[in-house]
Design an enzyme around this catalytic site. Structure first.
Site, PDB file in Angstrom:
ATOM      1  N   SER A 138       0.860  -1.188   0.000  1.00 50.85           N
ATOM      2  CA  SER A 138       0.000   0.000   0.000  1.00 50.85           C
ATOM      3  C   SER A 138       0.899   1.241   0.000  1.00 50.85           C
ATOM      4  O   SER A 138       2.116   1.139   0.215  1.00 50.85           O
ATOM      5  CB  SER A 138      -0.876   0.005   1.254  1.00 50.85           C
ATOM      6  OG  SER A 138      -0.037   0.184   2.391  1.00 50.85           O
ATOM      7  N   HIS A 180     -12.197  -4.252   4.998  1.00 48.73           N
ATOM      8  CA  HIS A 180     -10.831  -4.398   5.502  1.00 48.73           C
ATOM      9  C   HIS A 180     -10.826  -4.591   7.024  1.00 48.73           C
ATOM     10  O   HIS A 180     -11.751  -4.156   7.705  1.00 48.73           O
ATOM     11  CB  HIS A 180     -10.002  -3.157   5.156  1.00 48.73           C
ATOM     12  CG  HIS A 180      -9.781  -2.999   3.680  1.00 48.73           C
ATOM     13  ND1 HIS A 180     -10.274  -1.946   2.951  1.00 48.73           N
ATOM     14  CD2 HIS A 180      -9.115  -3.782   2.802  1.00 48.73           C
ATOM     15  CE1 HIS A 180      -9.921  -2.097   1.686  1.00 48.73           C
ATOM     16  NE2 HIS A 180      -9.225  -3.196   1.562  1.00 48.73           N
ATOM     17  N   ASP A 193      -1.030  -1.585  -3.937  1.00 57.04           N
ATOM     18  CA  ASP A 193      -2.371  -1.805  -3.396  1.00 57.04           C
ATOM     19  C   ASP A 193      -3.000  -0.450  -3.042  1.00 57.04           C
ATOM     20  O   ASP A 193      -2.365   0.387  -2.385  1.00 57.04           O
ATOM     21  CB  ASP A 193      -2.227  -2.680  -2.128  1.00 57.04           C
ATOM     22  CG  ASP A 193      -3.553  -3.190  -1.614  1.00 57.04           C
ATOM     23  OD1 ASP A 193      -4.477  -3.377  -2.424  1.00 57.04           O
ATOM     24  OD2 ASP A 193      -3.654  -3.416  -0.388  1.00 57.04           O
ATOM     25  N   ASP A 212      -4.260  -9.215   4.153  1.00 54.59           N
ATOM     26  CA  ASP A 212      -3.311  -8.475   4.980  1.00 54.59           C
ATOM     27  C   ASP A 212      -3.537  -8.809   6.456  1.00 54.59           C
ATOM     28  O   ASP A 212      -2.627  -9.233   7.173  1.00 54.59           O
ATOM     29  CB  ASP A 212      -3.484  -6.965   4.737  1.00 54.59           C
ATOM     30  CG  ASP A 212      -2.400  -6.150   5.409  1.00 54.59           C
ATOM     31  OD1 ASP A 212      -1.572  -6.729   6.146  1.00 54.59           O
ATOM     32  OD2 ASP A 212      -2.367  -4.920   5.238  1.00 54.59           O
ATOM     33  N   GLY A 216     -10.392  -7.188   1.302  1.00 51.20           N
ATOM     34  CA  GLY A 216     -10.946  -7.458   2.629  1.00 51.20           C
ATOM     35  C   GLY A 216     -11.297  -8.932   2.792  1.00 51.20           C
ATOM     36  O   GLY A 216     -12.327  -9.274   3.366  1.00 51.20           O
TER      37      GLY A 216
HETATM   38  P1  13P Z   1      -7.910  -7.790   4.888  1.00 55.07           P
HETATM   39  O1  13P Z   1      -7.949  -6.644   5.844  1.00 55.07           O
HETATM   40  O2  13P Z   1      -9.178  -8.590   4.948  1.00 55.07           O
HETATM   41  O3  13P Z   1      -6.712  -8.630   5.019  1.00 55.07           O
HETATM   42  O4  13P Z   1      -7.879  -7.166   3.399  1.00 55.07           O
HETATM   43  C1  13P Z   1      -6.677  -6.726   2.837  1.00 55.07           C
HETATM   44  C2  13P Z   1      -6.881  -5.970   1.580  1.00 55.07           C
HETATM   45  O5  13P Z   1      -7.932  -5.913   0.996  1.00 55.07           O
HETATM   46  C3  13P Z   1      -5.696  -5.282   1.033  1.00 55.07           C
HETATM   47  O6  13P Z   1      -6.013  -4.536  -0.100  1.00 55.07           O
HETATM   48  O1  G3H Z   2      -6.284  -2.554   2.228  1.00 58.02           O
HETATM   49  C1  G3H Z   2      -5.479  -2.135   3.033  1.00 58.02           C
HETATM   50  C2  G3H Z   2      -4.317  -2.960   3.410  1.00 58.02           C
HETATM   51  O2  G3H Z   2      -4.625  -3.775   4.506  1.00 58.02           O
HETATM   52  C3  G3H Z   2      -3.115  -2.094   3.657  1.00 58.02           C
HETATM   53  O3  G3H Z   2      -3.282  -1.352   4.811  1.00 58.02           O
HETATM   54  O4  G3H Z   2      -2.723   1.033   4.284  1.00 58.02           O
HETATM   55  O5  G3H Z   2      -2.449   0.111   6.610  1.00 58.02           O
HETATM   56  O6  G3H Z   2      -0.887  -0.574   4.767  1.00 58.02           O
HETATM   57  P1  G3H Z   2      -2.280  -0.119   5.145  1.00 58.02           P
HETATM   58 ZN    ZN Z   3      -7.932  -3.660  -0.005  1.00 60.62          ZN
END
Ligand code: 13P
Ligand code: G3H
Ligand code: ZN
Length: 292
Positions: free
Chosen positions: A33, A163, A65, A239, A195
């Site tokens: 991300s 998420h 991401d 994630d 998510g």
């Molecule tokens: P989770 O929070 O369900 O792991 O989703 C991660 C995600 O969508 C990252 O783009």
């Molecule tokens: O979709 C989000 C991912 O879990 C990444 O999260 O922006 O905290 O790195 P982050």
């Molecule tokens: Zn996501």
């Protein structure tokens, strides 16, 4: 084929995911991300992925991401990422189309593919009523128009996932009927599920047992992810489950050995548990293994 896409923030997470994929002889997507890039720094991420590729003979993609804007996508494209996501889901339809198209035009000129998003992912904390919730799901007709207008290569959709560790208040529920309609309208567009962590109960329990406080966490059950893959989802984003694995292992080490302060002492079990978690998903949930 269903691809697992796993979020990365540091060396141990990258090693754990790539080692797991190599053990299962599976292709894998590593995704960062914009906040992960800010944390780890883009050059380090790129070089660590290069190092992983030198060690293993499996396809590894590096993906941005939730790219928030054109500049971030451009930076990643210019730094050798295999693909980028532009997340214009916070904008209205026309603005999302315009921003996505701008990224697609640049990315395609450099041979990079683009994931876009239509619809809004809501969490239980958003506490929206049913009508508002319905409005957040991806509209299948709009999805077709969006892909035609932007030329994006894959599409992230909203069908009830969110998420983080708190995805559902009661029973887990996903709108597979909407997914089916989207696939009917877009049979050739890979669909992405964000998510999609299971919020693995054993990992939540382990965190809580060793001093954590994550009550009532709930994710998408493995059976639903399997159903999603049979219904045309091609990429599943994870994630939260990796965060839980890392935290559970570190908490356990500290609880059992309060005198530990060598980072290798707690990062090694953390890396091992992430690897085990990813390997389990590749083998038993995503089925992307190429083992004979
Ligand atoms: P989770 O929070 O369900 O792991 O989703 C991660 C995600 O969508 C990252 O783009
Ligand atoms: O979709 C989000 C991912 O879990 C990444 O999260 O922006 O905290 O790195 P982050
Ligand atoms: Zn996501």
């Amino acid at each position: 084929m269903l691809f697992g896409a796993f979020n990365v923030n540091n060396m141990e997470i990258i090693q754990a995911i790539v080692d797991a994929a190599a053990k299962e002889n599976s292709p894998v997507i590593l995704q960062a991300s914009s906040s992960a890039i800010k944390y780890a720094r883009i050059g380090y991420l790129r070089k660590m992925v290069e190092a992983a590729l030198e060690e293993h003979d499996i396809p590894v993609a590096l993906h941005l991401d939730h790219g928030p804007d054109f500049e971030t996508c451009k930076m990643c494209i210019d730094n050798g990422f295999s693909s980028v996501m532009i997340d214009g889901s916070k904008y209205d339809f026309e603005e999302n189309v315009a921003l996505t198209k701008q990224v697609v035009d640049y990315a395609h000129s450099k041979g990079v593919v683009v994931e876009a998003e239509l619809g809004k992912l809501a969490g239980v904390e958003d506490d929206v009523n049913v009508d508002a919730q319905d409005a957040m799901y991806t509209d299948p007709d709009q999805a077709k128009e969006f892909v035609e207008k932007t030329g994006c290569d894959s599409l992230a959709i909203a069908i009830g996932t969110s998420h983080g560790a708190y995805k559902f208040k009661g029973e887990a529920k996903l709108r597979f009927d909407i997914l089916q309609k989207i696939k009917e309208k877009l049979p050739n567009t890979p669909i992405v599920l964000h998510g999609a962590s299971t919020v693995i109960p054993e990992l939540v329990e382990m965190c809580n047992k060793y001093g954590g406080n994550i009550p009532g966490a709930k994710g998408v059950p493995d059976e639903m992810l399997h159903e999603a893959s049979l219904s045309g989802v091609s990429k599943i984003n994870v994630d939260t489950d990796l965060r839980l694995a890392m935290t559970a292992a570190i908490r356990k080490t500290f609880a059992e050995d309060p005198s530990a302060f060598d980072p290798r002492k707690y990062m090694t079990p953390a890396r091992d548990l992430i690897q085990e978690t990813v390997q389990h998903k590749i083998k038993n949930v995503f089925g992307s293994t190429n083992k004979a």
